[in-house]
Design a protein around this motif. Structure first.
Motif, PDB file in Angstrom:
ATOM      1  N   LYS A 195       0.829  -1.202   0.000  1.00 12.41           N
ATOM      2  CA  LYS A 195       0.000   0.000   0.000  1.00 12.41           C
ATOM      3  C   LYS A 195       0.870   1.262   0.000  1.00 12.41           C
ATOM      4  O   LYS A 195       0.647   2.192  -0.790  1.00 12.41           O
ATOM      5  CB  LYS A 195      -0.924  -0.009   1.218  1.00 12.41           C
ATOM      6  CG  LYS A 195      -1.800   1.229   1.376  1.00 12.41           C
ATOM      7  CD  LYS A 195      -2.723   1.055   2.571  1.00 12.41           C
ATOM      8  CE  LYS A 195      -3.584   2.309   2.785  1.00 12.41           C
ATOM      9  NZ  LYS A 195      -2.790   3.471   3.185  1.00 12.41           N
ATOM     10  N   LYS A 198       2.897   1.612  -3.278  1.00 16.71           N
ATOM     11  CA  LYS A 198       2.072   2.069  -4.401  1.00 16.71           C
ATOM     12  C   LYS A 198       1.864   3.574  -4.351  1.00 16.71           C
ATOM     13  O   LYS A 198       1.797   4.242  -5.390  1.00 16.71           O
ATOM     14  CB  LYS A 198       0.731   1.338  -4.377  1.00 16.71           C
ATOM     15  CG  LYS A 198      -0.145   1.629  -5.589  1.00 16.71           C
ATOM     16  CD  LYS A 198      -1.413   0.798  -5.553  1.00 16.71           C
ATOM     17  CE  LYS A 198      -2.270   1.077  -6.790  1.00 16.71           C
ATOM     18  NZ  LYS A 198      -3.528   0.268  -6.775  1.00 16.71           N
ATOM     19  N   PRO A 202       4.007   4.787  -7.786  1.00 16.87           N
ATOM     20  CA  PRO A 202       2.804   4.263  -8.455  1.00 16.87           C
ATOM     21  C   PRO A 202       3.113   3.408  -9.680  1.00 16.87           C
ATOM     22  O   PRO A 202       2.352   2.515 -10.023  1.00 16.87           O
ATOM     23  CB  PRO A 202       2.030   5.529  -8.831  1.00 16.87           C
ATOM     24  CG  PRO A 202       3.021   6.637  -8.779  1.00 16.87           C
ATOM     25  CD  PRO A 202       4.018   6.262  -7.744  1.00 16.87           C
ATOM     26  N   GLY A 204       5.699   1.412  -9.940  1.00 16.52           N
ATOM     27  CA  GLY A 204       6.351   0.186  -9.501  1.00 16.52           C
ATOM     28  C   GLY A 204       7.775   0.030  -9.981  1.00 16.52           C
ATOM     29  O   GLY A 204       8.371  -1.043  -9.845  1.00 16.52           O
ATOM     30  N   TYR A 232      -1.018  -8.727  -8.554  1.00 17.43           N
ATOM     31  CA  TYR A 232      -0.508  -7.364  -8.411  1.00 17.43           C
ATOM     32  C   TYR A 232       0.841  -7.309  -9.137  1.00 17.43           C
ATOM     33  O   TYR A 232       1.807  -7.945  -8.735  1.00 17.43           O
ATOM     34  CB  TYR A 232      -0.332  -6.985  -6.932  1.00 17.43           C
ATOM     35  CG  TYR A 232       0.044  -5.525  -6.746  1.00 17.43           C
ATOM     36  CD1 TYR A 232      -0.926  -4.541  -6.715  1.00 17.43           C
ATOM     37  CD2 TYR A 232       1.386  -5.152  -6.618  1.00 17.43           C
ATOM     38  CE1 TYR A 232      -0.578  -3.208  -6.566  1.00 17.43           C
ATOM     39  CE2 TYR A 232       1.733  -3.824  -6.469  1.00 17.43           C
ATOM     40  CZ  TYR A 232       0.751  -2.857  -6.440  1.00 17.43           C
ATOM     41  OH  TYR A 232       1.065  -1.530  -6.305  1.00 17.43           O
ATOM     42  N   LEU A 234       4.292  -5.815 -10.679  1.00 19.17           N
ATOM     43  CA  LEU A 234       5.366  -4.841 -10.486  1.00 19.17           C
ATOM     44  C   LEU A 234       6.320  -4.905 -11.676  1.00 19.17           C
ATOM     45  O   LEU A 234       6.295  -5.867 -12.455  1.00 19.17           O
ATOM     46  CB  LEU A 234       6.148  -5.159  -9.196  1.00 19.17           C
ATOM     47  CG  LEU A 234       5.369  -5.057  -7.873  1.00 19.17           C
ATOM     48  CD1 LEU A 234       6.221  -5.612  -6.736  1.00 19.17           C
ATOM     49  CD2 LEU A 234       4.984  -3.610  -7.598  1.00 19.17           C
TER      50      LEU A 234
END
Length: 615
Positions: A195, A198, A202, A204, A232, A234
């Motif tokens: 969290k 991010k 943002p 990654g 998720y 990255l």
């Protein structure tokens, strides 16, 4: 060849020593923030400490419930030759190696308490720990306090916000790589580390996802959706980690054994065997080391640009504020002596020709002294009337039979006495020039301009030394004159006698000879002989007086102008030193910070340049 990571490690340690560290409120530009780092972020009980210990291969981190990490731990790993013993060093403890890693854990706890106390507060001031081992890769990691949601007993109510603020201050920097630790047995959507990552990254690009506790997931489930980027995604691949269990920790299972068990887990796992080569703490360490090295190399131009710009800014500010003066007596003494040496350097440059002024001393010897000697009233002193009078007075009631030796001596001694005036004038003229050069040198010493009290003290001490040198010089040059009068050069007159006897007589008449022996020619010959001797002595003194003056005044001024002042200052107490450096304490502190930061930047620039050229 030293790795770029090792170079950055040394710069980071130097930064910390000067109060420049990530997460701090730096009033000056921060070099730390320009250095690429890897910050380890995770919630409490995410397995963050276990990941670090697995990468190091040692048990060394404090463990317990609640917030254990309360200060950032800058963990610098240095790979050594195979077969060498593991050891650790702390920045705050010089010249001590820890080979017992349980003592490393205790020192981390003790050093944390020294700054934060034992009331579970946090501090942004980092602890620097270097570990040297053949079982690590060159890597630097910053272990940050674990993110938490609730304050426990003994913690301030703002602890949740304080920790997040500290962590955010590190990971929000564009040069910080984020190692986000999340437990696999929890929903990734609830991961505190992800969290926060991010929010500050943002895209990654700077975030590495690490999943721990894969072996603790419910049977029949796995974390492939996360690891393979479907849940998720990255920019960098996720890495799975299997840490030691609490039972393993309680049994003190060796970390090398734990690493082997981790490899076996991934190699034999039906879910993760196809990814085994890219899983585990060893792979993670190598991946981070390689990436960190490449990031540092790519950022070197920007780092050097920042350093160059910061050096220029700091030098401009120091030019405006003046060079640093510390508060403690030892540093004040060092500063005063430094300014005195700066003054002496300028003073010597005036004498040696690096600055104008010293040539005036040469002019005294080359023009003034010969001119003064030339103007001495020898014509009057050696007039026929005066010669006759002095010779007659020296003979008493009996006239001389052959040569008026006593008369010669009286004439020469009284003539030589005239040289005292030019000798004294030369000493005084050089003294005046030296005093003027002291005044000019003080005015030209930039460091002294802020300290009128020190200027007064320095001027008084320098002039007192010059006065002492003048006295010694005066004694020396007058001694030269007195020596000439004390012992006459006999050979000179013997040669005159031989020359006179070798010349043919102009008259063979005894009567004429007797008359000339006491006539005008006789006295003129005496005056001529004395004048010739005086000219010889004058030539000698024109050479020896400058030698004596330079030796006693100029040379001594260069060697020991402030010797007495140094002795006096070294005996001064803090109050007296403070009176010589009567400045605004805030400005003084600002100068000190700027000067130390400037020194750090210059050293960092030189070391980075050397490392780049070596490659």
């Amino acid at each position: 060849m030293e790795s770029l990571i090792g170079l950055v490690n040394r710069i980071q340690r130097a930064c910390t020593s000067l109060g420049d560290y990530g997460g701090g409120n730096n009033a000056l530009s921060s070099l730390w923030e320009a250095l690429p780092t890897v910050a380890v972020v995770g919630g409490q009980s995410s397995g963050k400490s276990s990941v670090l210990e697995s990468i190091v291969g040692r048990d060394f981190l404090p463990r317990g419930s609640g917030i254990v990490t309360r200060r950032p731990l800058v963990l610098q790993l240095h790979k050594t030759e195979n077969g060498t013993e593991d050891y650790a060093e702390f920045l705050h403890i010089s010249n001590r190696r820890f080979t017992n890693f349980s003592l490393v854990r205790k020192e981390i706890e003790d050093e944390t308490d020294r700054i934060t106390g034992k009331n579970k507060q946090i501090s942004p001031v980092p602890i620097h720990l270097s570990i040297f081992s053949p079982n690590v890769v060159n890597l630097t990691l910053i272990d940050l306090p674990g993110l938490t949601k609730v304050a426990v007993d003994g913690q301030p109510e703002t602890i949740v916000e304080d920790i997040e603020s500290m962590v955010r201050s590190y990971v929000s920097k564009p040069n910080c790589l984020i190692l986000a630790i999340s437990p696999a047995n929890q929903d990734i959507a609830t991961s505190d580390a992800i969290k926060l990552a991010k929010e500050v990254d943002p895209t990654g690009d700077r975030t590495f996802g690490v999943l721990t506790k894969l072996d603790l997931m419910d049977k029949g489930t796995n974390a492939l959706d996360v690891i393979e980027g479907r849940s998720y995604r990255l920019q960098h691949p996720w890495v799975g980690i299997v840490n030691r269990s609490q039972a393993d920790i309680n049994k003190n299972i060796d970390m090398m054994v734990a690493r082997r068990q981790e490899r076996e887990y991934f190699e034999t796992s039906p879910d993760y065997s196809h990814l085994a080569s890219k899983m585990g703490s060893e792979y993670l360490a190598k991946l981070l080391s390689k990436l960190l090295e490449s990031v540092i190399r790519a950022r070197i131009p920007n780092i050097l640009s920042l350093i160059t710009r910061s050096i220029e800014e700091l030098e401009r500010e120091l030019d405006h504020l003046g060079r640093p003066v510390a508060i403690d007596a030892g540093a004040q003494l060092y500063t005063i002596l430094g300014m005195c040496r700066a003054f002496e350097k300028i003073f010597k440059e005036h004498l040696d020709g690096g600055r104008p002024g010293g040539a005036r001393i040469y002019g005294i010897f080359d023009y003034q002294l010969p001119a003064a000697i030339k103007k001495l009233p020898f014509d009057h002193h050696l007039s026929l009337e005066n010669v006759k009078r002095i010779v007659s007075e020296s003979e008493g009631y009996q006239p001389h039979l052959i040569a008026p030796e006593l008369g010669y001596r009286r004439l020469i001694e009284r003539s030589l006495n005239h040289f005292r005036g030019p000798a004294e004038a030369s000493v005084n003229a050089v003294h005046f020039v030296l005093k003027e050069l002291v005044r000019k040198s003080i005015a030209e010493t930039e460091e002294l301009k802020r300290f009128p009290s020190l200027q007064i003290e320095l001027t008084a001490a320098a002039n007192a030394s010059l006065e002492k040198f003048r006295e010694e010089s005066m004694k020396s040059v007058l001694r030269l004159v007195d020596m000439e009068a004390s012992y006459l050069t006999v050979d000179f007159f013997r040669k005159l006698t031989q020359e006179s006897q070798s010349q043919p007589s102009l008259s063979s008449s005894p009567t004429t000879t007797t008359t000339d022996a006491y006539g005008e020619g006789h006295w003129r010959k005496i005056a001529s002989n004395v004048a010739a001797y005086i000219r010889m002595v004058a030539e000698t003194l024109v050479n020896t007086i400058p030698k004596s003056v330079v030796h006693c005044q100029v040379r001594q001024a260069k060697l020991s102008l402030l010797s007495y002042l140094y002795t006096q200052i070294s005996q001064c107490q803090g109050k007296k030193l403070g009176q010589l450096l009567d400045e605004n304490p805030a400005l003084l502190e600002r100068r000190l910070q700027c000067a130390k930061r400037l020194e750090l930047y210059k050293k960092a620039r030189d070391e980075i340049d050397a490392a780049v050229w070596a490659r």
